[in-house]
Structure formats: structure tokens, C-alpha cells
Design an enzyme around this catalytic site. Structure first.
Site, PDB file in Angstrom:
ATOM      1  N   GLY A  25       0.822  -1.219   0.000  1.00  0.00           N
ATOM      2  CA  GLY A  25       0.000   0.000   0.000  1.00  0.00           C
ATOM      3  C   GLY A  25       0.848   1.258   0.000  1.00  0.00           C
ATOM      4  O   GLY A  25       0.344   2.345  -0.248  1.00  0.00           O
ATOM      5  N   VAL A  27       3.657   2.928  -1.959  1.00  0.00           N
ATOM      6  CA  VAL A  27       4.204   2.763  -3.314  1.00  0.00           C
ATOM      7  C   VAL A  27       5.736   2.784  -3.322  1.00  0.00           C
ATOM      8  O   VAL A  27       6.380   1.961  -3.979  1.00  0.00           O
ATOM      9  CB  VAL A  27       3.637   3.874  -4.236  1.00  0.00           C
ATOM     10  CG1 VAL A  27       4.233   3.797  -5.623  1.00  0.00           C
ATOM     11  CG2 VAL A  27       2.115   3.769  -4.309  1.00  0.00           C
ATOM     12  N   ALA A  28       6.330   3.710  -2.574  1.00  0.00           N
ATOM     13  CA  ALA A  28       7.793   3.811  -2.581  1.00  0.00           C
ATOM     14  C   ALA A  28       8.431   2.552  -1.994  1.00  0.00           C
ATOM     15  O   ALA A  28       9.415   2.035  -2.524  1.00  0.00           O
ATOM     16  CB  ALA A  28       8.237   5.038  -1.789  1.00  0.00           C
ATOM     17  N   GLU A 175      -2.267   4.406  13.705  1.00  0.00           N
ATOM     18  CA  GLU A 175      -1.015   4.788  13.054  1.00  0.00           C
ATOM     19  C   GLU A 175      -0.470   6.106  13.626  1.00  0.00           C
ATOM     20  O   GLU A 175       0.416   6.728  13.054  1.00  0.00           O
ATOM     21  CB  GLU A 175      -1.226   4.884  11.537  1.00  0.00           C
ATOM     22  CG  GLU A 175      -1.683   3.571  10.904  1.00  0.00           C
ATOM     23  CD  GLU A 175      -0.555   2.550  10.679  1.00  0.00           C
ATOM     24  OE1 GLU A 175       0.551   2.950  10.272  1.00  0.00           O
ATOM     25  OE2 GLU A 175      -0.791   1.343  10.916  1.00  0.00           O
ATOM     26  N   HIS A 251      -1.142   6.953   4.569  1.00  0.00           N
ATOM     27  CA  HIS A 251      -1.413   7.774   5.756  1.00  0.00           C
ATOM     28  C   HIS A 251      -1.939   9.124   5.272  1.00  0.00           C
ATOM     29  O   HIS A 251      -1.515   9.615   4.218  1.00  0.00           O
ATOM     30  CB  HIS A 251      -0.133   8.030   6.569  1.00  0.00           C
ATOM     31  CG  HIS A 251       0.403   6.840   7.297  1.00  0.00           C
ATOM     32  ND1 HIS A 251       1.757   6.570   7.402  1.00  0.00           N
ATOM     33  CD2 HIS A 251      -0.221   5.848   7.972  1.00  0.00           C
ATOM     34  CE1 HIS A 251       1.929   5.476   8.106  1.00  0.00           C
ATOM     35  NE2 HIS A 251       0.752   5.010   8.458  1.00  0.00           N
ATOM     36  N   CYS A 372       6.871  12.580   8.062  1.00  0.00           N
ATOM     37  CA  CYS A 372       6.899  11.235   8.654  1.00  0.00           C
ATOM     38  C   CYS A 372       7.991  11.126   9.704  1.00  0.00           C
ATOM     39  O   CYS A 372       7.894  10.351  10.643  1.00  0.00           O
ATOM     40  CB  CYS A 372       7.190  10.178   7.586  1.00  0.00           C
ATOM     41  SG  CYS A 372       5.886   9.975   6.389  1.00  0.00           S
TER      42      CYS A 372
HETATM   43  N1  LIG Z   1       5.033   7.555   7.736  1.00  0.00           N
HETATM   44  C1  LIG Z   1       5.858   6.899   6.775  1.00  0.00           C
HETATM   45  C2  LIG Z   1       5.928   5.451   7.056  1.00  0.00           C
HETATM   46  C3  LIG Z   1       6.664   4.665   6.045  1.00  0.00           C
HETATM   47  C4  LIG Z   1       6.739   3.209   6.404  1.00  0.00           C
HETATM   48  N2  LIG Z   1       7.552   2.471   5.448  1.00  0.00           N
HETATM   49  C5  LIG Z   1       8.049   1.247   5.715  1.00  0.00           C
HETATM   50  O1  LIG Z   1       7.834   0.695   6.767  1.00  0.00           O
HETATM   51  C6  LIG Z   1       8.877   0.588   4.623  1.00  0.00           C
HETATM   52  C7  LIG Z   1       9.859  -0.416   5.150  1.00  0.00           C
HETATM   53  C8  LIG Z   1      10.419  -1.299   4.057  1.00  0.00           C
HETATM   54  O2  LIG Z   1       9.702  -1.589   3.101  1.00  0.00           O
HETATM   55  O3  LIG Z   1      11.578  -1.711   4.179  1.00  0.00           O
HETATM   56  C9  LIG Z   1       5.334   2.610   6.487  1.00  0.00           C
HETATM   57  O4  LIG Z   1       4.772   2.258   5.459  1.00  0.00           O
HETATM   58  O5  LIG Z   1       4.792   2.551   7.595  1.00  0.00           O
END
Ligand SMILES: NCCC[C@H](NC(=O)CCC(=O)O)C(=O)O
Length: 448
Positions: A25, A27-28, A175, A251, A372
Site C-alpha cells: 500500500g 508505493v515507494a 497509526e 497515511h 513522517c
Molecule cells: N510515515 C511513513 C511510514 C513509512 C513506512 N515504510 C516502511 O515501513 C517501509 C519499510 C520497508 O519496506 O523496508 C510505512 O509504510 O509505515
């Protein structure tokens, strides 16, 4: 009256920062899976932002990373023997589990907790509820250590009340401050607490996203509001637009940000925008300051631009002259739709008067921008004096932490390295030293 301020407590990026694609969910996170990371650069990018905000005259704090890989979680899931044996077995039998217990995701302290300042609470204390982050396994293991860190940093029961996380089930998916904003005339006065949720757990008819999960429920927000003793007339709830979640807005702080008397948000952020506007204006009431609803039209900036650039994952901070600065990631400058819109915004009739750009690429590649990385805590002068002084950014702390990063961090990390027992040892040595620098006492399992 002594002036209350809003402090930002940023998460220091941990030595195991890596790209494991753990956040469905987001994307990055999904797009950068298996890329090598650079924990040293990540930590330094974060420190540079913290120092710049401190230099702007804002109060800036630091929250330490958690112990990773988290061996106690692997033990609780049946891995036995020495730490090295556990790492080897987990890497072989359950590599994604090893990645999950190795994530440096606690850097995103907007997800650490929900914080209600003393102006809003019945007992006049600052209230903290660590977020259970139950939707993602790698994040659901954060709240115990988060709680220990918050208690060590805000260690004075006269001013600070610490609640346990909500029950760790989907119904109370929480969250934290990534879905919570506070509006106010002055940080020390009663403000409006604005809670945004993805869906309602106990209402089967409530709209919900189809593709990606709604990570936060209405019921979680309501429980936090009750626990913190908030005045119901000064609490506003709004549901995220499920289509936005499905477009990668996992979020609400990916598509809206607020501060003081400004709500800056996208036209498609909320399920019922009209109601959100009415509810906020009603709660604001008659004051000597107007309330600004700054809505960004989809024709100027598409949701996909928001997700790609993180325009709204910015920090909207107060300047000494009463106007505001928007602290954005470099990706905002690289997106011409977004940058053009911003240039236009700065000329308009809102308190947002300038933009500061930061390179946070290491965190951004996992879906975490400037907002974040910080937890906002509004504090009166008396409360600020009760905060652990060693956690506050200064010229000396900035220098010490950069040297500490240089000494302990790697500049390249691949998922396979997570099984390296040396990495575990390096991380523990680093964190042990860090608890001394920040004077936090023993907060980690390996220190007990
Ligand atoms: N507020 C930004 C939160 C980003 C966080 N990403 C992560 O946990 C990615 C970790 C990874 O894929 O290695 C998340 O989605 O909760």
C-alpha cells in the site's frame, strides 16, 4: 503569559535502514524493494534536517532508533540458540521475517504516537499514546520500545501522561500522529484535535478501500480521544477518501498537513470534504484569527503527483513573524506541476510564505518524507524544562551524533546483510553508546 511552542522530535535513522518492500500500500516501499540502502547517508540526511530546524529557532528533539534485528521477537517465534544461530536459521527459513524484525521503520516518528498537548486535556498534562501499528508486522513490534523511549524522554508525571498502546487488533488499528493534526490560535491554548481514519471497523457498511489496506480505524481515534480526556466539542473526525488510499495515500499525512490556523490539503484527500470544512470551522468558532482552508485542486496537482512528490508530507512550521514555512522534500522541486503550484501558493493570501527544501532520499525511498520523520509535541515553557535536556538538538549534539554515525554506520546495506551477526553487534554497540549520549538509561532488551 509564557509562550508555548511546538517541538519536533525526529527519529534518528538506525544502522539497519534497508529496503525490504515491507509496506503493502506504500508505493515507494514496494518500488524500491531489494535496492541497496545507505544507512550512514540516511542518518545524516535526517540530522541535517533536524539541525536546520533548530537553527530556524524551533525546538528540535531526537528519538533514538530501536534495537534491530530484534532477536527477542525471533525467539518468541520459536528460533533457538545463540544470536548468530537465530540469525542464520531465520535467514534460511524465514528471510522476510528477518527483514521485518530488522527494519529501521521507527525512524518515522509521526507514527510513534498520538500526542495531545496540555491545553486540550482534562487534567492539563501532555498525553501520549504509542501507536500499535498493527497493520504491518514489522511496525507492530515498535510500540513497546517506543513507549520506553517516550517515558525516558518525557519523564515527569506532573506534566506528562503515558498511556499503553491500544489493543493490537485490526479493529483498533492506530497509526498515530500521521493521521492526527492539531489546530490552534496559540500552542498553549485549547486547540482542535483533528483525527483522520481509513475506515470504521465496527460498521460493515462504512466505505473502505478495495486494493490497499485502511491502516487506521475511527474506533482507534475515538479511544485515544477518550483516554486523553479531550473535549468532544473540540475534536473533529474525518474519513480518508478510500480512492486516495488505493492510489497510495497510506497515511493522511501524504495528502494533508496542518498547523495553527492553516489546513493545507488536497481536494481528494477526504471522503466528505464539505463536512470536514464545516466541522473544522464550527470547532474553530469566532476567534480573532481567521481559519485558512487551503485546498489544492486536482486540476493543478493530481493525487499521483502527491504520492510521487510528497508535497503534503511537509512540515508546516511557525516563523517568528507569525507566518509559516513549508519544509518539503527535494522531490517536490523535481515535479513541475507541484513546484509551479507552490510558487503560486506563496504569492497568495495564506500564512504560508516560504519553502525550505531537504534531501531525504534515503527515507523517501521507503515512503517517509519530512513530516513522517517527526513527532510534534506542543509544550509550555514549564513542560519544555521537564523534557530530558540531552534529547534536544544543539551544535554540540549535532556534532556528536554525526561523529557517532561515522563511527558505527555502514554506507551500503543489502537485504542479505541482515543475517550478518557482525551487523547485530555493530548496532548494539552503537545503540549502547547512543543511550549514554542521550542519557536515556537502559531502554533496550539487550541492555537488560
Ligand atoms: N510515515 C511513513 C511510514 C513509512 C513506512 N515504510 C516502511 O515501513 C517501509 C519499510 C520497508 O519496506 O523496508 C510505512 O509504510 O509505515
Amino acid at each position: 503569559m509564557t509562550q508555548a511552542i511546538e517541538a519536533n522530535f525526529d527519529g534518528l535513522v538506525g544502522p539497519t535502514h534497508n529496503y525490504s518492500g515491507l509496506s503493502f500500500g506504500n508505493v515507494a516501499s514496494l518500488n524500491n524493494v531489494a535496492r541497496p540502502s545507505n544507512p550512514k547517508a540516511a542518518a545524516k540526511q535526517g540530522l541535517t534536517k533536524m539541525k536546520a530546524l533548530a537553527d530556524m529557532g524551533l525546538v528540535q528533539g531526537v528519538l533514538p532508533p530501536h534495537e534491530r534485528p530484534h532477536i527477542p521477537t525471533l525467539r518468541s517465534l520459536g528460533f533457538l540458540g545463540s544470536d548468530a544461530q537465530i540469525l542464520a536459521d531465520a535467514a534460511k527459513q524465514a528471510p522476510k521475517l528477518l527483514a521485518a524484525v530488522s527494519s529501521a521503520s521507527c525512524m518515522w516518528t509521526a507514527n510513534a504516537a498520538t500526542v495531545s498537548p496540555s491545553g486540550d486535556t482534562k487534567d492539563g498534562r501532555v498525553h501520549f499514546t504509542p501507536a500499535n501499528l498493527v497493520n504491518k508486522f514489522h511496525r507492530s513490534i515498535e510500540h513497546t520500545t517506543t513507549s520506553a523511549i517516550l517515558k525516558a524522554t518525557f519523564n515527569d508525571s506532573k506534566h506528562f501522561a503515558h498511556h499503553p498502546a491500544l489493543p493490537s487488533v485490526d479493529h483498533f488499528g492506530d497509526e498515530g500522529a500521521a493521521n492526527h493534526t492539531r489546530f490552534c490560535r496559540d500552542y498553549g491554548e485549547q486547540g482542535i484535535e483533528f483525527f483522520v481514519y481509513g475506515t470504521s471497523a465496527f460498521n460493515a457498511a462504512a466505505p473502505r478501500p478495495q486494493k490497499f489496506p485502511a491502516r487506521h480505524t475511527l474506533e482507534a481515534s475515538q479511544a485515544v480521544a477518550r483516554n486523553h480526556g479531550l473535549n468532544p466539542d473540540k475534536v473533529v473526525y474525518a474519513q480518508q477518501n478510500p480512492d486516495a488510499i488505493d492510489a497510495g495515500v497510506f497515511h493522511n499525512d501524504v495528502i494533508a498537513v496542518g498547523n495553527g490556523n492553516v489546513h493545507f490539503y488536497h481536494q481528494d484527500a477526504f471522503l466528505d470534504t464539505l463536512r470536514m470544512r464545516e466541522d473544522l470551522l464550527r470547532a474553530w468558532g469566532e476567534q480573532d484569527k481567521p481559519f485558512y482552508l487551503v485546498e489544492v485542486p486536482r486540476d493543478a496537482v493530481a493525487i499521483s503527483d502527491c504520492v510521487q512528490s510528497y508535497l503534503f508530507n511537509s512540515q508546516l512550521v511557525q516563523r517568528a513573524d507569525g507566518n509559516m514555512t513549508l519544509v518539503v522534500p527535494a522531490e517536490v522541486k523535481e515535479n513541475s506541476n507541484v513546484w509551479n503550484y507552490l510558487s503560486h501558493l506563496l504569492q497568495g493570501d495564506t500564512p504560508i510564505k516560504d519553502v525550505k527544501v531537504f534531501d531525504l532520499k534515503q527515507s523517501m525511498s521507503n515512503g517517509g518524507g519530512p513530516a513522517c520523520l517527526r513527532l510534534r509535541v506542543a509544550l509550555t515553557q514549564e513542560e519544555l524544562a521537564a523534557v530530558n535536556p540531552s534529547s534536544l538538538m544543539s551544535d554540540t549534539l549535532f556534532k556528536t551524533l554525526n561523529q557517532w554515525v561515522d563511527k558505527h554506520y555502514r554506507d551500503e546495506l543489502h537485504e542479505a546483510d541482515l543475517a550478518d551477526p557482525q551487523l547485530l553487534m555493530e548496532s548494539r554497540r552503537a545503540l549502547d553508546e547512543l543511550t549514554q549520549i542521550l542519557q536515556l538509561g537502559s531502554i533496550y532488551d539487550f541492555q537488560k
